[in-house]
Motif scaffolding. Sequence first.
Motif, PDB file in Angstrom:
ATOM      1  N   LEU A  99       0.876  -1.176   0.000  1.00 13.92           N
ATOM      2  CA  LEU A  99       0.000   0.000   0.000  1.00 13.92           C
ATOM      3  C   LEU A  99       0.908   1.217   0.000  1.00 13.92           C
ATOM      4  O   LEU A  99       1.737   1.387   0.897  1.00 13.92           O
ATOM      5  N   ARG A 100       0.772   2.065  -0.999  1.00 16.25           N
ATOM      6  CA  ARG A 100       1.649   3.227  -1.139  1.00 16.25           C
ATOM      7  C   ARG A 100       0.862   4.510  -0.908  1.00 16.25           C
ATOM      8  O   ARG A 100      -0.236   4.696  -1.427  1.00 16.25           O
ATOM      9  N   THR A 101       1.475   5.378  -0.113  1.00 17.24           N
ATOM     10  CA  THR A 101       0.903   6.694   0.124  1.00 17.24           C
ATOM     11  C   THR A 101       2.056   7.685   0.136  1.00 17.24           C
ATOM     12  O   THR A 101       2.962   7.589   0.958  1.00 17.24           O
ATOM     13  N   ALA A 146       0.742   4.543   9.062  1.00 20.39           N
ATOM     14  CA  ALA A 146       0.868   5.268   7.791  1.00 20.39           C
ATOM     15  C   ALA A 146       0.356   6.698   7.883  1.00 20.39           C
ATOM     16  O   ALA A 146       0.610   7.505   6.980  1.00 20.39           O
ATOM     17  N   ILE A 148      -2.844   7.726   7.780  1.00 18.48           N
ATOM     18  CA  ILE A 148      -3.884   7.944   6.776  1.00 18.48           C
ATOM     19  C   ILE A 148      -5.252   7.647   7.377  1.00 18.48           C
ATOM     20  O   ILE A 148      -5.355   6.991   8.426  1.00 18.48           O
ATOM     21  N   ASP A 152      -8.747   9.439   2.267  1.00 18.76           N
ATOM     22  CA  ASP A 152      -7.426   9.543   1.639  1.00 18.76           C
ATOM     23  C   ASP A 152      -7.324   8.581   0.458  1.00 18.76           C
ATOM     24  O   ASP A 152      -7.936   7.509   0.451  1.00 18.76           O
ATOM     25  N   ARG A 153      -6.497   8.942  -0.497  1.00 15.96           N
ATOM     26  CA  ARG A 153      -6.258   8.106  -1.678  1.00 15.96           C
ATOM     27  C   ARG A 153      -4.947   7.357  -1.497  1.00 15.96           C
ATOM     28  O   ARG A 153      -3.947   7.919  -1.062  1.00 15.96           O
ATOM     29  N   VAL A 154      -4.976   6.059  -1.800  1.00 16.76           N
ATOM     30  CA  VAL A 154      -3.778   5.232  -1.686  1.00 16.76           C
ATOM     31  C   VAL A 154      -3.625   4.404  -2.961  1.00 16.76           C
ATOM     32  O   VAL A 154      -4.591   4.193  -3.699  1.00 16.76           O
ATOM     33  N   ASP A 155      -2.400   3.930  -3.175  1.00 18.21           N
ATOM     34  CA  ASP A 155      -2.105   3.092  -4.335  1.00 18.21           C
ATOM     35  C   ASP A 155      -2.001   1.641  -3.879  1.00 18.21           C
ATOM     36  O   ASP A 155      -1.213   1.305  -3.006  1.00 18.21           O
ATOM     37  N   GLU A 160      -5.310   3.237  -7.925  1.00 19.20           N
ATOM     38  CA  GLU A 160      -5.674   4.262  -6.949  1.00 19.20           C
ATOM     39  C   GLU A 160      -7.020   3.906  -6.313  1.00 19.20           C
ATOM     40  O   GLU A 160      -7.993   3.622  -7.018  1.00 19.20           O
TER      41      GLU A 160
END
Length: 379
Positions: A99-101, A146, A148, A152-155, A160
């Motif tokens: 999970l990328r933010t 994280a 978040i 919020d938007r995460v990858d 997305e």
Amino acid sequence: MTLSIAYRNMRTGKARIAFSIAGVAVAVLLLSFILALYRGWNDGLVTYIDNSEADIWVAPYGADSFFTPGFFSDFVVDEIKKQPGVIAASPLLYRPVKLRTGTEAYDTWVVGFQPEGLGGPSRVKKGARTPARGEIIIDEVLADIAGIGIGDRVDIGGTEMTISGISSGGNVVFAQISFIHQDDARAQFLKLIAGSPAEGQLTRIINLALVQTEPGREEEAAAAIKKNVIGAVQPFLPKAYADESRAALQQSMLPILLLILLIAMLVGTLVMGLTVYTSVLEKEREFGVIKALGVRPTGLLRVILEQALVCCLAGFAVGLLGALLAGVLAREAVPQFIVIFRWSDTFLVLGAAILMSVIASLVPAGRIVRVDALTVFKA
């Protein structure tokens, strides 16, 4: 009498006794904290399985653990639903992913489930209970580490998604469990295999089937699934599946934890034994006087044992409080840490501390038994 002698010895050697108590306290702290950490990891790994409403977990043959997923066709789910005692069956498609933010990345196991089916989050603390397409529900621990939250938007694997809910009970220590719509999970999987020769054959694969049965018919339904469903599948009752899922942790971590526990006990025993032995050497003349007065060796041994036990109990109390404090501080510093203190473990640690005191008394006990009563008459 012997108790008063032990007390007097301790009172005249406060620094030495404090050192002995500190040694026992450190050993007890390590024993208690490591046991609590092991309990937390052991339970945390399978919280998702324990809290699920599924009565049977059906996995591909050879995929005995939740953390070693295999694949089979979701046509199997239709066959499972026909078995005696089965009320419903739901497919799951999941995988570990980052999970990328922003510039940060975090490990998570993303579970794709059907909104009306089994396998979703057991407890949702904030937001939606089921994610819509393009949404994700993350665990509270992941949200904490994280930084978040909802909206919020995460990858997720190059896609997305918007956080629509915060759940609890999905912290498996080394990662956290997140939840998305099963159609999103399937789309992500198909994106990974795009262009593969087997792409057309893999559009309906799943990792698990979660089964709900009529009350009391779990074993009957599991036996029927094993016998009648075509394909290499194996049904597990929840406890069996949880045990298999935590087996890897037990096999890899237990030897390490046991070694640390043994080292902690050894250190505590050596520190206490050295302290008591030094005390005996300093008071050897006094022990000679006592022996000359007709006190039996068993009475002298009680002095040593009582002194060791007092140090043991004081060190146990200090060490246990230290372990509880360390658990709170560790949880604050590292949210994914799970520590569970149990009364049974507390009594186990107390027994270990008493054993340390008994062992620590053996060497000085041998010295005191050999004390010559004529020592008192020497210049």
